[in-house]
Write a protein that holds these residues in place. Structure first.
Motif, PDB file in Angstrom:
ATOM      1  N   CYS A 167      37.771  40.664  40.100  1.00  0.00           N
ATOM      2  CA  CYS A 167      36.689  40.585  41.082  1.00  0.00           C
ATOM      3  C   CYS A 167      37.253  41.041  42.422  1.00  0.00           C
ATOM      4  CB  CYS A 167      36.121  39.168  41.178  1.00  0.00           C
ATOM      5  SG  CYS A 167      37.329  37.940  41.690  1.00  0.00           S
ATOM      6  N   SER A 168      36.425  41.108  43.418  1.00  0.00           N
ATOM      7  CA  SER A 168      36.880  41.547  44.738  1.00  0.00           C
ATOM      8  C   SER A 168      37.451  40.375  45.524  1.00  0.00           C
ATOM      9  CB  SER A 168      35.721  42.169  45.510  1.00  0.00           C
ATOM     10  OG  SER A 168      34.799  41.164  45.900  1.00  0.00           O
ATOM     11  N   PRO A 169      38.352  40.636  46.457  1.00  0.00           N
ATOM     12  CA  PRO A 169      38.818  39.560  47.348  1.00  0.00           C
ATOM     13  C   PRO A 169      37.661  38.917  48.117  1.00  0.00           C
ATOM     14  CG  PRO A 169      40.252  41.490  47.517  1.00  0.00           C
ATOM     15  CD  PRO A 169      39.072  41.908  46.695  1.00  0.00           C
ATOM     16  N   GLY A 170      36.660  39.713  48.460  1.00  0.00           N
ATOM     17  CA  GLY A 170      35.513  39.161  49.170  1.00  0.00           C
ATOM     18  C   GLY A 170      34.763  38.139  48.344  1.00  0.00           C
ATOM     19  N   ALA A 173      36.568  34.951  48.473  1.00  0.00           N
ATOM     20  CA  ALA A 173      36.465  34.295  49.773  1.00  0.00           C
ATOM     21  C   ALA A 173      35.217  33.414  49.848  1.00  0.00           C
ATOM     22  CB  ALA A 173      36.425  35.350  50.886  1.00  0.00           C
ATOM     23  N   ARG A 174      34.233  33.726  48.999  1.00  0.00           N
ATOM     24  CA  ARG A 174      32.984  32.954  49.006  1.00  0.00           C
ATOM     25  C   ARG A 174      32.938  31.898  47.909  1.00  0.00           C
ATOM     26  NH1 ARG A 174      31.049  38.207  48.708  1.00  0.00           N
ATOM     27  NH2 ARG A 174      30.053  37.732  46.703  1.00  0.00           N
ATOM     28  N   ARG A 175      33.726  32.107  46.847  1.00  0.00           N
ATOM     29  CA  ARG A 175      33.671  31.199  45.693  1.00  0.00           C
ATOM     30  C   ARG A 175      35.074  30.757  45.328  1.00  0.00           C
ATOM     31  NH1 ARG A 175      28.721  32.655  43.034  1.00  0.00           N
ATOM     32  NH2 ARG A 175      29.132  30.966  41.545  1.00  0.00           N
ATOM     33  N   PRO A 176      35.255  29.534  44.838  1.00  0.00           N
ATOM     34  CA  PRO A 176      36.594  29.099  44.420  1.00  0.00           C
ATOM     35  C   PRO A 176      37.058  29.885  43.190  1.00  0.00           C
ATOM     36  CG  PRO A 176      34.950  27.486  43.783  1.00  0.00           C
ATOM     37  CD  PRO A 176      34.249  28.477  44.657  1.00  0.00           C
ATOM     38  N   GLU A 177      38.333  30.249  43.181  1.00  0.00           N
ATOM     39  CA  GLU A 177      38.860  31.020  42.052  1.00  0.00           C
ATOM     40  C   GLU A 177      38.859  30.166  40.780  1.00  0.00           C
ATOM     41  OE1 GLU A 177      42.951  33.337  40.647  1.00  0.00           O
ATOM     42  OE2 GLU A 177      42.633  32.802  42.756  1.00  0.00           O
ATOM     43  N   HIS A 187      30.168  30.672  37.914  1.00  0.00           N
ATOM     44  CA  HIS A 187      30.373  31.955  38.594  1.00  0.00           C
ATOM     45  C   HIS A 187      29.359  32.995  38.130  1.00  0.00           C
ATOM     46  CE1 HIS A 187      34.215  31.483  40.818  1.00  0.00           C
ATOM     47  NE2 HIS A 187      34.385  30.478  39.973  1.00  0.00           N
ATOM     48  N   GLU A 188      29.186  34.007  38.968  1.00  0.00           N
ATOM     49  CA  GLU A 188      28.421  35.181  38.582  1.00  0.00           C
ATOM     50  C   GLU A 188      29.334  36.097  37.762  1.00  0.00           C
ATOM     51  OE1 GLU A 188      25.355  36.364  38.860  1.00  0.00           O
ATOM     52  OE2 GLU A 188      24.566  34.573  39.826  1.00  0.00           O
ATOM     53  N   CYS A 189      28.943  36.371  36.534  1.00  0.00           N
ATOM     54  CA  CYS A 189      29.714  37.271  35.690  1.00  0.00           C
ATOM     55  C   CYS A 189      28.946  38.584  35.521  1.00  0.00           C
ATOM     56  CB  CYS A 189      29.990  36.645  34.330  1.00  0.00           C
ATOM     57  SG  CYS A 189      31.068  35.191  34.426  1.00  0.00           S
ATOM     58  N   LEU A 190      29.661  39.665  35.532  1.00  0.00           N
ATOM     59  CA  LEU A 190      29.068  40.991  35.362  1.00  0.00           C
ATOM     60  C   LEU A 190      29.115  41.338  33.885  1.00  0.00           C
ATOM     61  CD1 LEU A 190      30.787  42.617  38.451  1.00  0.00           C
ATOM     62  CD2 LEU A 190      28.453  41.724  38.291  1.00  0.00           C
ATOM     63  N   LEU A 191      27.954  41.543  33.296  1.00  0.00           N
ATOM     64  CA  LEU A 191      27.828  41.574  31.842  1.00  0.00           C
ATOM     65  C   LEU A 191      27.710  42.999  31.327  1.00  0.00           C
ATOM     66  CD1 LEU A 191      25.251  38.661  31.518  1.00  0.00           C
ATOM     67  CD2 LEU A 191      27.754  38.523  31.654  1.00  0.00           C
ATOM     68  N   TYR A 192      28.589  43.321  30.413  1.00  0.00           N
ATOM     69  CA  TYR A 192      28.557  44.636  29.782  1.00  0.00           C
ATOM     70  C   TYR A 192      27.808  44.529  28.457  1.00  0.00           C
ATOM     71  CZ  TYR A 192      30.160  48.935  27.545  1.00  0.00           C
ATOM     72  OH  TYR A 192      30.206  50.149  26.907  1.00  0.00           O
ATOM     73  N   GLN A 229      31.999  45.643  44.903  1.00  0.00           N
ATOM     74  CA  GLN A 229      31.001  45.280  45.910  1.00  0.00           C
ATOM     75  C   GLN A 229      30.807  43.767  46.038  1.00  0.00           C
ATOM     76  OE1 GLN A 229      27.595  47.513  44.605  1.00  0.00           O
ATOM     77  NE2 GLN A 229      28.653  49.476  44.876  1.00  0.00           N
ATOM     78  N   GLY A 230      31.572  42.994  45.247  1.00  0.00           N
ATOM     79  CA  GLY A 230      31.533  41.543  45.384  1.00  0.00           C
ATOM     80  C   GLY A 230      30.429  40.853  44.639  1.00  0.00           C
TER      81      GLY A 230
END
Length: 316
Positions: A167-170, A173-177, A187-192, A229-230
């Motif tokens: 994911c992006s560093p940004g 910065a908004r969500r705990p790792e 978390h928001e996951c990007l789904l393929y 793009q975060g």
């Protein structure tokens, strides 16, 4: 002429789009090819082409006949090669389907090399991230990445592929790792891919983890750009995200739970397993994309080896 000869003329007409172009390719007259295709239609008792003043297009029967004809002509050519001992001179047309990202990043330079090495070979490449029906759509070979569904197809492993979660560093910065895969539920996951849900497999877990997210696509580069793009956490091969990781645009997460190494496969129908062309092409890909440690050491340094080494770095 035999029906097999007329079949060749009909397929050449469809491949080139007109009687004139087929005549130029084959060194025959336009009138001769037109008459032979009409004779084929009369023999079959079916209309194969719709003829207009501007174009030719196959009927539904003509399209189905052409698909079967290509297979028959390919089998005849393979038989001729086997009998004449022409294994070192692959020739013919190869229809390939491959994932978009892998095709643009890896197949493009390799196909140029292969065509230069085998001047009697023609290649038709279709880039698509959907799972193509090889038999139904008339393809000779598919390049597929990841787990394969059970089928009657033959699958040959070409090269290993590493997967990472990133994911992006940004975004961090908004969500705990996340520290465990279970925390991906928050978390928001990007789904393929497609389907009601997506399951991610992790190296230390026996069961896959179901993940969800608001953005889904069937292309890895789109997922990579969304991660930059975060928009969330993506699970992608390193040959797609490697540059973004090196630049710092993306960072990896859950490194202690890295997904298992997967592979690039060449998949083709069982009835093509004796194809000299397919065998030659698959072995070429295996040699070019295999990890350096899996290759026999050359007698002396060669430029081709250095190019392959650069491709390995991108692939992995």
């Amino acid at each position: 002429m035999s029906q097999l000869d007329d079949m060749r003329l009909f397929v050449a007409t469809l491949d080139t789009g007109s009687f004139t172009a087929a005549a130029d390719r084959l060194g025959l007259s336009k009138q001769f090819i037109s008459r032979r295709v009409m004779a084929l239609e009369e023999q079959l008792g079916a209309r194969l082409l719709v003829r207009t003043t501007r174009q030719l297009r196959p009927t539904d029967l003509g399209r189905a006949y052409a698909e079967q004809a290509r297979r028959i002509l390919q089998q005849v050519e393979e038989l001729d090669q086997a009998i004449t001992g022409a294994e070192q001179s692959a020739r013919g047309r190869l229809r390939i389907t491959a994932p978009m990202s892998f095709g643009t990043m890896h197949l493009s330079p390799l196909l140029a090399q292969f065509l230069a090495a085998y001047p009697q070979v023609a290649i038709e490449l279709d880039l698509s991230d959907r799972t193509v029906d090889l038999l139904g759509e008339g393809y000779d070979l598919a390049i597929r990445i990841g787990a394969l569904a059970d089928s009657s197809m033959i699958a040959r492993s070409i090269a290993p592929v590493d997967l990472v979660l990133c994911c992006s560093p940004g975004y961090l910065a908004r969500r705990p790792e996340p520290t465990t895969p279970a925390e991906l539920a928050t978390h928001e996951c990007l789904l393929y891919g497609h389907g009601p849900h997506v399951e991610w497999v992790f190296g230390k877990l026996t069961a896959p983890v179901t993940v969800r997210g608001r953005y889904r696509a069937n292309n890895g580069e789109l997922m990579r750009d969304a991660a930059i793009q975060g928009l969330g956490i993506a699970r992608l091969p390193t040959f797609i995200v490697g540059q973004a990781l090196r630049s710092g645009a993306l960072v990896t997460v859950l490194d202690d739970y890295r997904p298992p190494v997967t592979a690039v496969h060449a998949v083709y129908p069982q009835h093509r397993q004796s194809s000299v062309l397919i065998h030659t092409f698959v072995e070429f890909l295996r040699a070019e994309l295999a990890p350096p440690s899996a290759r026999p050491a050359p007698a002396s340094p060669a430029p081709a080896r250095s190019r392959s080494a650069r491709r390995d770095a991108r692939l992995r």
